[in-house]
Design a protein around this motif. Structure first.
Motif, PDB file in Angstrom:
ATOM      1  N   MET A   1      59.648  81.019  50.502  1.00 25.10           N
ATOM      2  CA  MET A   1      58.729  80.531  51.510  1.00 25.10           C
ATOM      3  C   MET A   1      59.324  80.816  52.877  1.00 25.10           C
ATOM      4  SD  MET A   1      57.230  76.698  52.149  1.00 25.10           S
ATOM      5  CE  MET A   1      56.712  76.605  50.461  1.00 25.10           C
ATOM      6  N   THR A   2      58.475  81.243  53.798  1.00 21.66           N
ATOM      7  CA  THR A   2      58.922  81.395  55.170  1.00 21.66           C
ATOM      8  C   THR A   2      58.364  80.244  55.986  1.00 21.66           C
ATOM      9  OG1 THR A   2      57.029  82.731  55.865  1.00 21.66           O
ATOM     10  CG2 THR A   2      58.930  83.913  54.993  1.00 21.66           C
ATOM     11  N   ALA A   3      59.145  79.756  56.905  1.00 20.61           N
ATOM     12  CA  ALA A   3      58.720  78.664  57.771  1.00 20.61           C
ATOM     13  C   ALA A   3      58.892  79.091  59.217  1.00 20.61           C
ATOM     14  CB  ALA A   3      59.543  77.416  57.486  1.00 20.61           C
ATOM     15  N   THR A   4      57.836  78.886  59.993  1.00 22.78           N
ATOM     16  CA  THR A   4      57.828  79.230  61.411  1.00 22.78           C
ATOM     17  C   THR A   4      57.281  78.017  62.145  1.00 22.78           C
ATOM     18  OG1 THR A   4      57.268  81.482  60.740  1.00 22.78           O
ATOM     19  CG2 THR A   4      57.074  80.984  63.061  1.00 22.78           C
ATOM     20  N   THR A   5      57.886  77.664  63.281  1.00 22.40           N
ATOM     21  CA  THR A   5      57.441  76.487  64.025  1.00 22.40           C
ATOM     22  C   THR A   5      57.226  76.833  65.493  1.00 22.40           C
ATOM     23  OG1 THR A   5      59.683  75.748  64.532  1.00 22.40           O
ATOM     24  CG2 THR A   5      58.705  74.941  62.473  1.00 22.40           C
ATOM     25  N   ILE A   6      56.444  75.975  66.146  1.00 23.77           N
ATOM     26  CA  ILE A   6      56.214  76.127  67.586  1.00 23.77           C
ATOM     27  C   ILE A   6      55.784  74.779  68.145  1.00 23.77           C
ATOM     28  CG2 ILE A   6      53.749  76.741  67.464  1.00 23.77           C
ATOM     29  CD1 ILE A   6      54.444  78.951  69.602  1.00 23.77           C
ATOM     30  N   ASP A   7      56.094  74.531  69.402  1.00 27.21           N
ATOM     31  CA  ASP A   7      55.605  73.348  70.101  1.00 27.21           C
ATOM     32  C   ASP A   7      54.387  73.756  70.919  1.00 27.21           C
ATOM     33  OD1 ASP A   7      57.405  71.361  69.205  1.00 27.21           O
ATOM     34  OD2 ASP A   7      58.933  72.189  70.516  1.00 27.21           O
ATOM     35  N   VAL A   8      53.394  72.876  70.941  1.00 30.25           N
ATOM     36  CA  VAL A   8      52.122  73.145  71.604  1.00 30.25           C
ATOM     37  C   VAL A   8      51.838  72.010  72.580  1.00 30.25           C
ATOM     38  CG1 VAL A   8      49.645  73.507  71.244  1.00 30.25           C
ATOM     39  CG2 VAL A   8      51.278  74.334  69.538  1.00 30.25           C
ATOM     40  N   ASP A   9      51.427  72.358  73.780  1.00 30.87           N
ATOM     41  CA  ASP A   9      51.099  71.363  74.795  1.00 30.87           C
ATOM     42  C   ASP A   9      49.640  70.928  74.639  1.00 30.87           C
ATOM     43  OD1 ASP A   9      51.327  69.683  76.964  1.00 30.87           O
ATOM     44  OD2 ASP A   9      51.078  71.271  78.460  1.00 30.87           O
ATOM     45  N   ALA A  10      49.346  70.400  73.466  1.00 28.08           N
ATOM     46  CA  ALA A  10      48.020  69.874  73.141  1.00 28.08           C
ATOM     47  C   ALA A  10      48.225  68.850  72.030  1.00 28.08           C
ATOM     48  CB  ALA A  10      47.087  70.993  72.678  1.00 28.08           C
ATOM     49  N   PRO A  11      47.411  67.809  71.984  1.00 30.66           N
ATOM     50  CA  PRO A  11      47.583  66.790  70.947  1.00 30.66           C
ATOM     51  C   PRO A  11      47.249  67.327  69.554  1.00 30.66           C
ATOM     52  CG  PRO A  11      45.613  66.347  72.244  1.00 30.66           C
ATOM     53  CD  PRO A  11      46.309  67.496  72.902  1.00 30.66           C
ATOM     54  N   PRO A  12      47.769  66.685  68.508  1.00 32.00           N
ATOM     55  CA  PRO A  12      47.497  67.148  67.148  1.00 32.00           C
ATOM     56  C   PRO A  12      46.009  67.342  66.830  1.00 32.00           C
ATOM     57  CG  PRO A  12      49.259  65.548  67.088  1.00 32.00           C
ATOM     58  CD  PRO A  12      48.720  65.559  68.508  1.00 32.00           C
ATOM     59  N   ALA A  13      45.152  66.476  67.329  1.00 33.18           N
ATOM     60  CA  ALA A  13      43.720  66.627  67.040  1.00 33.18           C
ATOM     61  C   ALA A  13      43.177  67.940  67.586  1.00 33.18           C
ATOM     62  CB  ALA A  13      42.937  65.451  67.598  1.00 33.18           C
ATOM     63  N   ALA A  14      43.638  68.360  68.760  1.00 33.22           N
ATOM     64  CA  ALA A  14      43.177  69.621  69.346  1.00 33.22           C
ATOM     65  C   ALA A  14      43.705  70.820  68.564  1.00 33.22           C
ATOM     66  CB  ALA A  14      43.609  69.713  70.806  1.00 33.22           C
ATOM     67  N   VAL A  15      44.951  70.728  68.104  1.00 37.88           N
ATOM     68  CA  VAL A  15      45.519  71.812  67.302  1.00 37.88           C
ATOM     69  C   VAL A  15      44.780  71.909  65.975  1.00 37.88           C
ATOM     70  CG1 VAL A  15      47.586  72.665  66.126  1.00 37.88           C
ATOM     71  CG2 VAL A  15      47.784  71.636  68.404  1.00 37.88           C
ATOM     72  N   HIS A  16      44.565  70.775  65.330  1.00 39.75           N
ATOM     73  CA  HIS A  16      43.871  70.768  64.046  1.00 39.75           C
ATOM     74  C   HIS A  16      42.441  71.283  64.205  1.00 39.75           C
ATOM     75  CE1 HIS A  16      41.853  69.173  60.447  1.00 39.75           C
ATOM     76  NE2 HIS A  16      43.013  69.469  59.873  1.00 39.75           N
ATOM     77  N   ALA A  17      41.764  70.907  65.290  1.00 41.68           N
ATOM     78  CA  ALA A  17      40.404  71.401  65.530  1.00 41.68           C
ATOM     79  C   ALA A  17      40.385  72.919  65.636  1.00 41.68           C
ATOM     80  CB  ALA A  17      39.823  70.765  66.790  1.00 41.68           C
ATOM     81  N   THR A  18      41.408  73.493  66.219  1.00 44.71           N
ATOM     82  CA  THR A  18      41.507  74.949  66.316  1.00 44.71           C
ATOM     83  C   THR A  18      41.754  75.540  64.931  1.00 44.71           C
ATOM     84  OG1 THR A  18      42.347  74.749  68.575  1.00 44.71           O
ATOM     85  CG2 THR A  18      42.684  76.861  67.465  1.00 44.71           C
ATOM     86  N   LEU A  19      42.614  74.909  64.148  1.00 45.85           N
ATOM     87  CA  LEU A  19      42.919  75.403  62.800  1.00 45.85           C
ATOM     88  C   LEU A  19      41.696  75.398  61.883  1.00 45.85           C
ATOM     89  CD1 LEU A  19      46.344  73.648  62.188  1.00 45.85           C
ATOM     90  CD2 LEU A  19      45.960  76.121  62.406  1.00 45.85           C
ATOM     91  N   ILE A  20      40.829  74.408  62.035  1.00 48.90           N
ATOM     92  CA  ILE A  20      39.671  74.346  61.140  1.00 48.90           C
ATOM     93  C   ILE A  20      38.461  75.093  61.701  1.00 48.90           C
ATOM     94  CG2 ILE A  20      40.438  72.258  59.971  1.00 48.90           C
ATOM     95  CD1 ILE A  20      38.243  70.752  61.646  1.00 48.90           C
ATOM     96  N   ASP A  21      38.603  75.704  62.864  1.00 47.29           N
ATOM     97  CA  ASP A  21      37.543  76.556  63.406  1.00 47.29           C
ATOM     98  C   ASP A  21      37.717  77.947  62.793  1.00 47.29           C
ATOM     99  OD1 ASP A  21      35.754  78.102  64.821  1.00 47.29           O
ATOM    100  OD2 ASP A  21      36.710  77.771  66.767  1.00 47.29           O
ATOM    101  N   ALA A  22      37.062  78.172  61.666  1.00 46.03           N
ATOM    102  CA  ALA A  22      37.234  79.434  60.937  1.00 46.03           C
ATOM    103  C   ALA A  22      36.923  80.644  61.810  1.00 46.03           C
ATOM    104  CB  ALA A  22      36.359  79.433  59.688  1.00 46.03           C
ATOM    105  N   GLU A  23      35.951  80.530  62.686  1.00 46.00           N
ATOM    106  CA  GLU A  23      35.567  81.661  63.540  1.00 46.00           C
ATOM    107  C   GLU A  23      36.682  82.046  64.512  1.00 46.00           C
ATOM    108  OE1 GLU A  23      32.887  83.489  63.236  1.00 46.00           O
ATOM    109  OE2 GLU A  23      31.781  82.243  61.808  1.00 46.00           O
TER     110      GLU A  23
END
Length: 152
Positions: A1-23
């Motif tokens: 397994m490869t693991a890659t991480t990053i910090d994002v200047d947005a709350p978890p809900a905003a990141v998750h909303a982007t992840l579930i936006d299939a388009e």
């Protein structure tokens, strides 16, 4: 397994909303070319989005299926890549003390040619390649999530 991480200047809900936006996947995921369709019940477990992947003139039509979705902290996907095989992708989003997010992207080949290449002899090279691809993808995800969070 490869693991890659990053910090994002947005709350978890905003990141998750982007992840579930299939388009949005072609905007941030290296290799994603086009989303051909999204199941009506996306992102419930078992639902899929149908994509075209490609590098140069080579394209593959397949799908990515949701294994688990626990908003806003976890998304597990099974990505199918035609004759190349498939991969299990585990994405976690943790809150940072500053209000941002820490995103971890773990990917492991699970079938087909990519799984065959995930052996002790070639794993270091494949792992470095996946890590590099995923690092670039996460930078693009970060930029998109931060842009969306700033305009929300």
């Amino acid at each position: 397994m490869t693991a890659t991480t990053i910090d994002v200047d947005a709350p978890p809900a905003a990141v998750h909303a982007t992840l579930i936006d299939a388009e949005s996947y072609p905007r941030w995921l290296v290799g994603a070319r086009h989303i051909r369709g999204v199941d009506a019940d996306w992102p419930t477990p078992g639902s899929s989005f149908h994509h075209t992947l490609g590098w140069g003139p080579v394209t593959i039509r397949d799908r990515t299926r949701v294994v688990r979705n626990e908003p806003p902290h976890e998304l597990v996907l099974h990505a199918f890549m035609g004759p190349l095989g498939s991969a299990r992708v585990h994405i976690t989003v943790a809150a940072n003390p500053d209000g941002g997010s820490h995103v971890a992207f773990e990917e492991e080949p699970s079938g087909g040619l990519v799984r065959a290449l995930w052996n002790p002899l070639t794993r270091p090279l494949v792992g470095i390649s996946l890590w590099g691809r995923n690092a670039i993808s996460l930078q693009s995800l970060r930029d998109l999530a931060e842009e969306r969070s700033a305009t929300a």
